[in-house]
Design a protein around this motif. Structure first.
Motif, PDB file in Angstrom:
ATOM      1  N   UNK A   1      66.315  18.898   9.094  1.00  0.00           N
ATOM      2  CA  UNK A   1      66.083  17.531   8.660  1.00  0.00           C
ATOM      3  C   UNK A   1      65.222  17.577   7.405  1.00  0.00           C
ATOM      4  N   UNK A   2      65.754  17.050   6.318  1.00  0.00           N
ATOM      5  CA  UNK A   2      65.010  17.040   5.066  1.00  0.00           C
ATOM      6  C   UNK A   2      64.377  15.667   4.873  1.00  0.00           C
ATOM      7  N   UNK A   3      63.170  15.686   4.364  1.00  0.00           N
ATOM      8  CA  UNK A   3      62.477  14.427   4.090  1.00  0.00           C
ATOM      9  C   UNK A   3      63.028  13.817   2.808  1.00  0.00           C
ATOM     10  N   UNK A   4      63.046  12.512   2.776  1.00  0.00           N
ATOM     11  CA  UNK A   4      63.508  11.820   1.574  1.00  0.00           C
ATOM     12  C   UNK A   4      62.502  12.044   0.455  1.00  0.00           C
ATOM     13  N   UNK A   5      62.966  12.267  -0.764  1.00  0.00           N
ATOM     14  CA  UNK A   5      62.034  12.480  -1.875  1.00  0.00           C
ATOM     15  C   UNK A   5      61.272  11.190  -2.178  1.00  0.00           C
ATOM     16  N   UNK A   6      60.037  11.368  -2.633  1.00  0.00           N
ATOM     17  CA  UNK A   6      59.223  10.208  -2.996  1.00  0.00           C
ATOM     18  C   UNK A   6      59.774   9.592  -4.294  1.00  0.00           C
ATOM     19  N   UNK A   7      59.842   8.304  -4.311  1.00  0.00           N
ATOM     20  CA  UNK A   7      60.372   7.650  -5.510  1.00  0.00           C
ATOM     21  C   UNK A   7      59.332   7.675  -6.620  1.00  0.00           C
ATOM     22  N   UNK A   8      59.802   7.571  -7.854  1.00  0.00           N
ATOM     23  CA  UNK A   8      58.920   7.630  -9.020  1.00  0.00           C
ATOM     24  C   UNK A   8      58.011   6.425  -9.106  1.00  0.00           C
ATOM     25  N   UNK A   9      58.470   5.272  -8.655  1.00  0.00           N
ATOM     26  CA  UNK A   9      57.628   4.076  -8.724  1.00  0.00           C
ATOM     27  C   UNK A   9      57.342   3.584  -7.308  1.00  0.00           C
ATOM     28  N   UNK A  10      56.252   4.037  -6.775  1.00  0.00           N
ATOM     29  CA  UNK A  10      55.885   3.604  -5.434  1.00  0.00           C
ATOM     30  C   UNK A  10      54.954   2.396  -5.523  1.00  0.00           C
ATOM     31  N   UNK A  11      54.712   1.745  -4.431  1.00  0.00           N
ATOM     32  CA  UNK A  11      53.880   0.527  -4.413  1.00  0.00           C
ATOM     33  C   UNK A  11      52.413   0.860  -4.579  1.00  0.00           C
ATOM     34  N   UNK A  12      51.989   2.110  -4.331  1.00  0.00           N
ATOM     35  CA  UNK A  12      50.594   2.483  -4.470  1.00  0.00           C
ATOM     36  C   UNK A  12      50.180   2.581  -5.941  1.00  0.00           C
ATOM     37  N   UNK A  13      51.132   2.803  -6.849  1.00  0.00           N
ATOM     38  CA  UNK A  13      50.805   2.929  -8.263  1.00  0.00           C
ATOM     39  C   UNK A  13      50.572   1.571  -8.940  1.00  0.00           C
ATOM     40  N   UNK A  14      50.961   0.524  -8.314  1.00  0.00           N
ATOM     41  CA  UNK A  14      50.848  -0.792  -8.975  1.00  0.00           C
ATOM     42  C   UNK A  14      49.497  -1.380  -8.892  1.00  0.00           C
TER      43      UNK A  14
END
Length: 54
Positions: A41-54
């Motif tokens: 089971x592979x974890x989904x890659x983290x997206x480039x624009x996450x909600x923590x960066x805003x």
């Protein structure tokens, strides 16, 4: 696998060999199923624009 078949009739010898083959195949199947690894089971890659960066 060495096997000594001691029967009088050729049909009985074929059945004995067939039953030994079936037992071997079932044993091999159970052994292979016991060795099977769980699916990876592979974890989904983290997206480039996450909600923590805003």
């Amino acid at each position: 696998m060495a096997m000594f078949v001691r029967t009088i009739d050729i049909v009985r010898a074929e059945v004995e060999i067939g039953m030994a083959n079936l037992a071997y195949n079932l044993t091999h199947l159970v052994w292979q199923q016991g060795r099977s690894a769980p699916a990876r089971v592979e974890k989904a890659p983290k997206s480039a624009c996450s909600t923590a960066d805003r």
